[in-house]
Design a protein around this motif. Sequence first.
Motif, PDB file in Angstrom:
ATOM      1  N   PRO A 151       0.831  -1.211   0.000  1.00  0.00           N
ATOM      2  CA  PRO A 151       0.000   0.000   0.000  1.00  0.00           C
ATOM      3  C   PRO A 151       0.866   1.263   0.000  1.00  0.00           C
ATOM      4  O   PRO A 151       1.915   1.301   0.644  1.00  0.00           O
ATOM      5  CB  PRO A 151      -0.792  -0.120   1.301  1.00  0.00           C
ATOM      6  CG  PRO A 151      -0.775  -1.582   1.646  1.00  0.00           C
ATOM      7  CD  PRO A 151       0.541  -2.100   1.148  1.00  0.00           C
ATOM      8  N   HIS A 236      -1.728  -4.161  -6.965  1.00  0.00           N
ATOM      9  CA  HIS A 236      -1.272  -2.997  -6.235  1.00  0.00           C
ATOM     10  C   HIS A 236      -1.800  -3.030  -4.832  1.00  0.00           C
ATOM     11  O   HIS A 236      -2.791  -3.683  -4.569  1.00  0.00           O
ATOM     12  CB  HIS A 236      -1.920  -1.780  -6.899  1.00  0.00           C
ATOM     13  CG  HIS A 236      -0.936  -0.814  -7.438  1.00  0.00           C
ATOM     14  ND1 HIS A 236      -0.432  -0.925  -8.692  1.00  0.00           N
ATOM     15  CD2 HIS A 236      -0.364   0.295  -6.904  1.00  0.00           C
ATOM     16  CE1 HIS A 236       0.395   0.079  -8.908  1.00  0.00           C
ATOM     17  NE2 HIS A 236       0.459   0.827  -7.843  1.00  0.00           N
ATOM     18  N   TYR A 237      -1.216  -2.238  -3.974  1.00  0.00           N
ATOM     19  CA  TYR A 237      -1.822  -1.921  -2.683  1.00  0.00           C
ATOM     20  C   TYR A 237      -2.236  -3.171  -1.930  1.00  0.00           C
ATOM     21  O   TYR A 237      -3.124  -3.153  -1.112  1.00  0.00           O
ATOM     22  CB  TYR A 237      -3.099  -1.072  -2.868  1.00  0.00           C
ATOM     23  CG  TYR A 237      -3.049  -0.071  -3.974  1.00  0.00           C
ATOM     24  CD1 TYR A 237      -2.120   0.962  -3.930  1.00  0.00           C
ATOM     25  CD2 TYR A 237      -3.911  -0.130  -5.050  1.00  0.00           C
ATOM     26  CE1 TYR A 237      -2.061   1.903  -4.938  1.00  0.00           C
ATOM     27  CE2 TYR A 237      -3.862   0.808  -6.062  1.00  0.00           C
ATOM     28  CZ  TYR A 237      -2.937   1.812  -6.002  1.00  0.00           C
ATOM     29  OH  TYR A 237      -2.887   2.743  -6.997  1.00  0.00           O
ATOM     30  N   ALA A 238      -1.611  -4.301  -2.282  1.00  0.00           N
ATOM     31  CA  ALA A 238      -2.179  -5.550  -1.795  1.00  0.00           C
ATOM     32  C   ALA A 238      -1.768  -5.861  -0.370  1.00  0.00           C
ATOM     33  O   ALA A 238      -0.580  -5.922  -0.065  1.00  0.00           O
ATOM     34  CB  ALA A 238      -1.753  -6.680  -2.714  1.00  0.00           C
ATOM     35  N   PHE A 305      -5.024   3.192   3.022  1.00  0.00           N
ATOM     36  CA  PHE A 305      -3.752   2.466   2.886  1.00  0.00           C
ATOM     37  C   PHE A 305      -3.135   2.144   4.245  1.00  0.00           C
ATOM     38  O   PHE A 305      -2.550   1.077   4.442  1.00  0.00           O
ATOM     39  CB  PHE A 305      -2.761   3.259   2.035  1.00  0.00           C
ATOM     40  CG  PHE A 305      -3.122   3.323   0.578  1.00  0.00           C
ATOM     41  CD1 PHE A 305      -3.645   2.217  -0.088  1.00  0.00           C
ATOM     42  CD2 PHE A 305      -2.919   4.486  -0.149  1.00  0.00           C
ATOM     43  CE1 PHE A 305      -3.956   2.273  -1.437  1.00  0.00           C
ATOM     44  CE2 PHE A 305      -3.224   4.549  -1.505  1.00  0.00           C
ATOM     45  CZ  PHE A 305      -3.743   3.441  -2.152  1.00  0.00           C
ATOM     46  N   LEU A 308      -4.735  -0.932   5.749  1.00  0.00           N
ATOM     47  CA  LEU A 308      -4.259  -2.174   5.127  1.00  0.00           C
ATOM     48  C   LEU A 308      -2.900  -2.567   5.706  1.00  0.00           C
ATOM     49  O   LEU A 308      -2.630  -3.731   5.969  1.00  0.00           O
ATOM     50  CB  LEU A 308      -4.172  -2.018   3.605  1.00  0.00           C
ATOM     51  CG  LEU A 308      -5.504  -1.758   2.887  1.00  0.00           C
ATOM     52  CD1 LEU A 308      -5.278  -1.591   1.388  1.00  0.00           C
ATOM     53  CD2 LEU A 308      -6.503  -2.886   3.146  1.00  0.00           C
ATOM     54  N   ARG A 336      -9.056   1.849  -5.688  1.00  0.00           N
ATOM     55  CA  ARG A 336      -7.931   1.339  -4.903  1.00  0.00           C
ATOM     56  C   ARG A 336      -8.352   0.112  -4.095  1.00  0.00           C
ATOM     57  O   ARG A 336      -7.613  -0.859  -3.981  1.00  0.00           O
ATOM     58  CB  ARG A 336      -7.386   2.399  -3.940  1.00  0.00           C
ATOM     59  CG  ARG A 336      -6.975   3.733  -4.574  1.00  0.00           C
ATOM     60  CD  ARG A 336      -6.103   3.612  -5.779  1.00  0.00           C
ATOM     61  NE  ARG A 336      -5.522   4.897  -6.148  1.00  0.00           N
ATOM     62  CZ  ARG A 336      -6.129   5.848  -6.859  1.00  0.00           C
ATOM     63  NH1 ARG A 336      -7.360   5.669  -7.325  1.00  0.00           N
ATOM     64  NH2 ARG A 336      -5.507   6.989  -7.139  1.00  0.00           N
ATOM     65  N   ALA A 340      -6.839  -3.626  -4.285  1.00  0.00           N
ATOM     66  CA  ALA A 340      -6.287  -4.287  -3.098  1.00  0.00           C
ATOM     67  C   ALA A 340      -6.959  -5.642  -2.878  1.00  0.00           C
ATOM     68  O   ALA A 340      -6.353  -6.581  -2.379  1.00  0.00           O
ATOM     69  CB  ALA A 340      -6.469  -3.389  -1.873  1.00  0.00           C
TER      70      ALA A 340
END
Length: 348
Positions: A151, A236-238, A305, A308, A336, A340
């Motif tokens: 993230p 992304h942002y996982a 973010f 997460l 987003r 994610a």
Amino acid sequence: MKTVIEDMRTGLREEGIQQAGEIIKRGGLVAFPTETVYGLGANALDPEASRKIYAAKGRPSDNPLIVHIAEWEALDFIVQDIPEAARKLGEAFWPGPLTMIFARRETVPLATTGGLETVAVRMPDHPVALGLIRAGGGYIAAPSANTSGRPSPTRAQHVLEDMDGVIDMIIDGGEVGIGLESTIVDFTEDVPVILRPGYINQEMIQRVIGEVEMDQALIGEDSSVRPKAPGMKYRHYAPKAQLYIVEGNQEDVRRKIDELAEREERQGRKAGVIVTEESVPFYRHGILKVIGSRGDELSISRHLFGILREFDEMDVQVIYSEAFHTPHMGQAIMNRLLKAAGHQIIKT
Ligand code: AMP
Ligand code: MG
């Protein structure tokens, strides 16, 4: 390498900014706050410096960087021409969370543009960022200051988690205001196209320039449509845990998530739940994290973010989130969140 932390939470400190500018000028890396997320900056006109960004992040080399400038005059030096609509949009929203894509001049190395003949440019709305750009020579390439795939950072602490010992300096400007990356608009096609949604939404852009399209890959469910912003194609942002978004009317969503969290708990698993100030009293199961209030969209975007990352640290196995189709930023927040979640949606 030792990563120096400069505290500018109460405002820009001139001496620290000059030091940071020197690091940039000699080809080093400085992470800095902006109004969107923290950026990882290097001299955009120096290919070696840009390559260091890719190495520090573990970023695929075909994923271009955004060039940050502090004055309009800087734009002519790096782009071929400025379409009238882009000028109008920039006048309306620069400095601000808007990135525009132009045909590149050869002054910008291909190492910065990920091999593309176009260049993305933004003027951030943050005194520390603007000060650093000026002190660093006027052109700072900066993607988000996270390890690729994690993230994006919204606090200096997040940058430190990912970049300690890897970059020269982190400027701590406190928590960011928006928390999601800038809106990207491509001006290299006949009709301007939004490649990534952000705080500046489609309606705000339409009001200034009239026609603007959404990249098909952002709207369609068809995952074979390739997004035009190379970065949007990567997972992304996982978070480490499996993330599911639960959609439906609010009452059903709360009931469903509580049920799912209870089931996980019975199986001895840790379940994280992303809720709002309004909904928190309705939940009895799972580890609850309040993201913000539905009446204050920025509180939701700013904390997404960070939450997460917090769940990553708690080693939860699964996360359930309410959906946030809020009026102004819903498109950006859901973009987003869906990425994610790897698009895992539970409909009630
Ligand atoms: P980040 O700053 O980490 O949000 O990454 C920058 C984003 O801008 C990525 O999604 C890139 O793919 C996108 N981007 C940067 N330059 C270009 C460009 N010339 N054309 C299309 N997308 C771009
Ligand atoms: Mg990024």
